[in-house]
Write an enzyme that holds these catalytic residues in place. Structure first.
Site, short mmCIF file in Angstrom:
data_model
loop_
_atom_site.label_atom_id
_atom_site.label_comp_id
_atom_site.label_asym_id
_atom_site.label_seq_id
_atom_site.Cartn_x
_atom_site.Cartn_y
_atom_site.Cartn_z
N CYS A 3 9.51 1.82 3.61
CA CYS A 3 10.43 0.73 3.93
C CYS A 3 11.85 1.26 4.12
O CYS A 3 12.70 0.57 4.65
CB CYS A 3 10.42 -0.33 2.86
SG CYS A 3 11.17 0.23 1.34
N PHE A 46 0.81 -1.22 0.00
CA PHE A 46 0.00 0.00 0.00
C PHE A 46 0.84 1.26 0.00
O PHE A 46 0.36 2.33 -0.38
CB PHE A 46 -0.94 0.01 1.22
CG PHE A 46 -0.27 0.48 2.49
CD1 PHE A 46 -0.20 1.83 2.79
CD2 PHE A 46 0.34 -0.41 3.37
CE1 PHE A 46 0.46 2.28 3.93
CE2 PHE A 46 0.99 0.02 4.50
CZ PHE A 46 1.05 1.36 4.79
N GLU A 70 9.39 -3.97 13.12
CA GLU A 70 9.19 -2.83 12.21
C GLU A 70 7.90 -2.14 12.65
O GLU A 70 6.82 -2.73 12.54
CB GLU A 70 9.05 -3.33 10.76
CG GLU A 70 8.84 -2.18 9.78
CD GLU A 70 8.58 -2.65 8.35
OE1 GLU A 70 7.84 -3.63 8.16
OE2 GLU A 70 9.11 -2.01 7.42
N GLU A 90 -4.96 -3.77 -1.89
CA GLU A 90 -6.40 -3.50 -1.89
C GLU A 90 -6.74 -2.24 -1.10
O GLU A 90 -7.88 -1.80 -1.08
CB GLU A 90 -7.18 -4.72 -1.36
CG GLU A 90 -6.85 -5.19 0.05
CD GLU A 90 -5.64 -6.14 0.12
OE1 GLU A 90 -4.62 -5.88 -0.54
OE2 GLU A 90 -5.73 -7.13 0.88
N ARG A 91 -5.73 -1.66 -0.40
CA ARG A 91 -6.02 -0.46 0.40
C ARG A 91 -6.07 0.80 -0.44
O ARG A 91 -6.76 1.75 -0.12
CB ARG A 91 -4.96 -0.29 1.49
CG ARG A 91 -4.83 -1.53 2.31
CD ARG A 91 -4.37 -1.23 3.70
NE ARG A 91 -4.10 -2.50 4.36
CZ ARG A 91 -2.90 -2.89 4.76
NH1 ARG A 91 -1.87 -2.08 4.63
NH2 ARG A 91 -2.74 -4.06 5.32
P1 NAD Z 1 1.55 -6.57 3.11
O1 NAD Z 1 2.56 -7.65 3.22
O2 NAD Z 1 0.40 -6.57 4.08
O3 NAD Z 1 0.86 -6.60 1.65
C1 NAD Z 1 1.62 -6.64 0.47
C2 NAD Z 1 0.82 -7.37 -0.60
O4 NAD Z 1 0.59 -8.71 -0.18
C3 NAD Z 1 -0.54 -6.75 -0.88
O5 NAD Z 1 -0.77 -6.77 -2.26
C4 NAD Z 1 -1.50 -7.66 -0.13
O6 NAD Z 1 -2.76 -7.76 -0.75
C5 NAD Z 1 -0.81 -9.00 -0.17
N1 NAD Z 1 -1.09 -9.83 1.01
C6 NAD Z 1 -1.38 -9.39 2.26
N2 NAD Z 1 -1.58 -10.45 3.10
C7 NAD Z 1 -1.40 -11.56 2.36
C8 NAD Z 1 -1.45 -12.95 2.66
N3 NAD Z 1 -1.74 -13.40 3.88
N4 NAD Z 1 -1.20 -13.83 1.66
C9 NAD Z 1 -0.91 -13.40 0.43
N5 NAD Z 1 -0.84 -12.09 0.08
C10 NAD Z 1 -1.09 -11.18 1.04
O7 NAD Z 1 2.34 -5.20 3.15
P2 NAD Z 1 1.75 -3.72 3.23
O8 NAD Z 1 1.21 -3.48 4.60
O9 NAD Z 1 0.88 -3.44 2.06
O10 NAD Z 1 3.09 -2.86 3.02
C11 NAD Z 1 3.95 -2.50 4.06
C12 NAD Z 1 5.15 -3.43 4.13
O11 NAD Z 1 5.85 -3.43 2.89
C13 NAD Z 1 6.18 -2.98 5.15
O12 NAD Z 1 6.67 -4.11 5.84
C14 NAD Z 1 7.28 -2.34 4.31
O13 NAD Z 1 8.56 -2.34 4.90
C15 NAD Z 1 7.24 -3.22 3.11
N6 NAD Z 1 7.85 -2.57 1.95
C16 NAD Z 1 9.04 -3.06 1.51
C17 NAD Z 1 9.67 -2.46 0.42
C18 NAD Z 1 10.97 -3.01 -0.09
O14 NAD Z 1 11.32 -2.72 -1.24
N7 NAD Z 1 11.69 -3.80 0.68
C19 NAD Z 1 9.07 -1.36 -0.20
C20 NAD Z 1 7.85 -0.89 0.28
C21 NAD Z 1 7.24 -1.52 1.36
#
Ligand code: NAD
Length: 499
Positions: free
Chosen positions: A281, A149, A384, A176-177
Site C-alpha cells: 500500500c 493478504f 491502484e 484467506e489467501r
Molecule cells: P481486500 O479488500 O480484498 O481484503 C481485505 C480483507 O477484507 C480480507 O480479510 C478479505 O477477506 C476481506 N474481504 C474481501 N472482500 C470482502 C467483501 N466483499 N466483504 C467483506 N470483506 C471482504 O484487500 P487485499 O486484496 O487483501 O489487500 C490489498 C489492498 O489492501 C490494497 O488495496 C492495498 O492498498 C490495501 N492495503 C492498505 C494498507 C493501509 O494501511 N492503508 C496496508 C496494506 C494493504
C-alpha cells in the site's frame, strides 16, 4: 490436501462449514492447502470464548501483560526463518522481504512492552475544593481485526499487539489467501503466556466479516484492505455502534525536482515501485519528474534498471528482487490494466507482460512495466494497479506536480526528492496526504509513530500503532472524587463552575 482451520480458545479447531478457499503457491500455481471459511456459529463461538477470557486478562496488571509481549518478541526471533518461509510460500514475496514483514510487526510488539507507561492515566489534585480528578484508559472488551493478504504478519500484529496489551480480547480475521502465518502468530502468543481465548483467529470470507460487523459483543473493528471494502466495513461497523478505523488503497506519487540526485531518485523508484511486485500500500506507483530534461534523464536511468529486474520464486534465494503476484486473478487484472494504458495512449517504455519464469510456467509472474507520458484522465493513473508497474506523469512546474497527489482520491503516502530545503518544507506542509517522505521513497513510520492515510485511504479516526493504537483500543473514564469532609450541606442547583 492440508486443511487450515481456526484457532479458537487457545487451540486449533477444524472448520465445520464445509466451505473452503484454495490457498495457492503463487510461484507454482498449485493449490497447497484449503482454508476453512467460518460460519456465523463458529464466529459466535470464538466471540463467546474471547468474552469469557477478557475480564481476567484486563484485570492482569499491565506489567504482566507486557511480559507476554516481551516473550512473544523473543519467540518471533526464534522462529523467524520458519515464519518467513511459511509467509513466502503463500504470499510469494522474497525471504528477506518476508522477514521484513515479520520484523515490522515484531517492532509493534516491542512498542507494546511499554503498555504500563502508555496506559498511565492523568491526575489532578485539588481540581476543586477537596476534589481530585483522574482519568484512566480502560480496554473496550472484545475487539476485532480484518487484514489483507499483502502483509500477513505485520498487519495482524499492528492490530492485535496494542489491543491485547491494553487488556482486550481479540478476534483476527486474516486474509484467506495466506492464512498460515496469522495462526502461527497466535500459537506463539499462547506459548508466550497469553491465556487461551484472548487471541482467536477465525478464517473466512465476506460472510465471516459480516458476522464480525453485526456482532453485538465486538466493540471495535480495525480493518486494512482495499478502499471499497474499507468503506463498506466502516459503514456497517459504525451502523452497529462499533468504533472503527478502516484503511484502504493508495496511489503514491513521488515528485522528482530538477535538483535531485537522479541516480538516488531512480534507485528509490525501482525499490519502491517494484519491491514485493508492487503489492504494497506504500509502493510508489507514480513518478512525477518536474521539467522535460528531468523526465528524460529519469526515464533514461529507469528503463535499463526495470529491464534488469530479477524475478523469481522465493526459493531462488536472496538474488531475487521480487516474486510472483498473489493470484492468477491479480496477474490477469494487472496485465489488463497495462493493456488499457497502451490503449489509452501512454508510452510503454518497458513491457513485462510477456515474462515467463522458466520452470515455473504456471506461476503468477510478470516482469516490471514502465509507462511514460501518463496523464491524469487515464485508468492506469486513477486506479491502484497493485502490481510491478510504474507510471511517469510529466509536470512542467513544482505547482503542477504538487497538484497531482493533492487532487488524487487516495492519500496514503507520497515523497519528494530534492536538495532544496524550502521546497521540501513547503511540500510537507501543504500536501494533503498522511505519510510524507523527503528523499525517502516509502515513508512507513516506525512502531512508536503512527501509520495512516488520508482521503479515501482511511476511514474513521486515529492511526494504527504508536500511541494512537493505544487510544483506539481503549476508552477514557474520568473520575471526580471528593471525600465526605469536603462536602457542604444542602442541595446545589446551579452547575458548579471555577468562577
Ligand atoms: P481486500 O479488500 O480484498 O481484503 C481485505 C480483507 O477484507 C480480507 O480479510 C478479505 O477477506 C476481506 N474481504 C474481501 N472482500 C470482502 C467483501 N466483499 N466483504 C467483506 N470483506 C471482504 O484487500 P487485499 O486484496 O487483501 O489487500 C490489498 C489492498 O489492501 C490494497 O488495496 C492495498 O492498498 C490495501 N492495503 C492498505 C494498507 C493501509 O494501511 N492503508 C496496508 C496494506 C494493504
Amino acid at each position: 490436501m492440508r486443511t487450515i482451520g481456526h484457532f479458537i480458545g487457545g487451540k486449533h479447531v477444524e472448520g465445520t462449514s464445509g466451505r473452503f478457499a484454495d490457498v495457492f503457491n503463487p510461484a507454482t500455481g498449485e493449490v497447497q492447502a484449503k482454508v476453512a471459511l467460518a460460519t456465523d456459529a463458529e464466529m459466535a463461538a470464538a466471540v463467546a470464548n474471547a468474552a469469557a477470557a477478557q475480564p481476567k486478562w484486563a484485570a492482569t496488571n499491565p506489567q504482566r501483560r507486557a511480559r507476554v509481549m516481551m516473550k512473544f518478541v523473543e519467540l518471533l526471533n526464534r522462529d523467524m526463518d520458519k515464519l518467513a518461509e511459511a509467509l513466502s510460500r503463500e504470499h510469494g514475496k522474497t525471504l528477506p522481504d518476508a522477514k521484513g514483514d515479520v520484523i515490522r510487526g515484531l517492532e509493534v510488539a516491542e512498542f507494546c512492552i511499554g503498555a504500563p507507561h502508555l496506559l498511565k492515566g492523568e491526575f489532578t489534585e485539588g481540581a476543586g475544593p477537596g476534589i481530585d480528578m483522574y482519568s484512566m484508559r480502560q480496554p473496550l472488551g472484545v475487539v476485532a481485526g480484518i487484514t489483507p493478504f499483502n502483509f500477513p504478519a505485520m498487519i495482524p500484529m499492528w492490530k492485535f499487539c496494542p489491543a491485547i496489551a491494553c487488556g482486550n480480547a481479540f478476534i483476527l480475521k486474516p486474509s484467506e489467501r495466506d492464512p498460515s502465518v496469522p495462526i502461527m502468530l497466535a500459537e506463539l502468543m499462547i506459548e508466550a503466556g497469553l491465556p487461551a481465548g484472548v487471541l482467536n483467529v477465525v478464517n473466512g470470507d465476506k460472510s465471516a466479516v459480516d458476522a464480525i460487523l453485526d456482532d453485538e459483543t465486538i466493540q471495535a473493528v480495525g480493518f486494512v484492505g482495499s478502499t471499497p471494502i474499507a468503506q463498506y466495513v466502516y459503514a456497517r461497523a459504525t451502523a452497529s455502534g462499533k468504533r472503527a478505523q478502516c484503511f484502504g488503497g493508495a496511489k503514491n506519487h513521488m515528485i522528482i525536482m530538477p535538483d535531485a540526485d537522479m541516480d538516488q531518485a531512480a534507485d528509490a523508484l525501482i525499490g519502491a515501485g517494484y519491491g514485493a511486485a508492487g503489492e504494497r500500500c506504500m509502493a510508489v506507483s507514480v513518478a512525477v519528474p518536474v521539467g522535460a530534461s528531468t523526465a528524460d534523464a529519469l526515464i533514461a536511468k529507469l528503463a535499463p534498471k526495470v529491464e534488469a529486474l530479477k524475478i523469481g520464486p522465493y526459493t531462488a534465494g536472496d538474488d531475487v528482487d521480487f516474486g510472483p503476484l498473489v493470484t492468477k486473478e491479480a496477474l490477469a487484472r494487472v496485465k489488463g490494466l497495462v493493456d488499457q494504458g497502451v490503449k489509452e495512449g501512454a508510452t510503454l517504455v518497458v513491457d513485462g507482460r510477456g515474462f515467463k519464469m522458466q520452470g515455473y510456467e504456471n506461476g503468477y509472474f510478470m516482469g516490471g512495466c514502465l509507462f511514460d507520458n501518463v496523464t491524469r484522465d487515464m485508468d492506469i493513473y486513477k486506479t491502484e494497479i497493485f502490481g510491478p508497474v510504474l507510471s511517469v506523469v510529466r509536470a512542467e512546474t513544482y505547482e503542477e506536480a504538487l497538484e497531482l497527489p493533492m487532487s488524487h482520491e487516495y492519500g496514503n503516502g507520497t515523497a519528494i526528492f530534492t536538495r532544496d530545503g524550502d521546497t521540501a518544507r513547503d511540500f510537507a506542509s501543504r500536501i494533503n496526504i498522511g505519510m510524507v517522505g523527503i528523499n525517502v521513497p516509502i515513508p512507513v513510520p516506525l512502531a512508536y509513530h503512527t501509520f495512516g492515510g488520508w482521503k479515501r485511504s482511511g476511514f474513521g479516526d486515529l492511526n494504527q500503532h504508536g500511541p494512537d493504537g493505544f487510544r483506539f483500543y481503549t476508552r477514557t473514564k474520568t473520575v471526580t472524587s471528593r471525600w465526605p469532609s469536603g462536602l457542604k450541606d444542602g442541595a446545589e442547583f446551579s452547575i458548579p463552575t471555577m468562577k
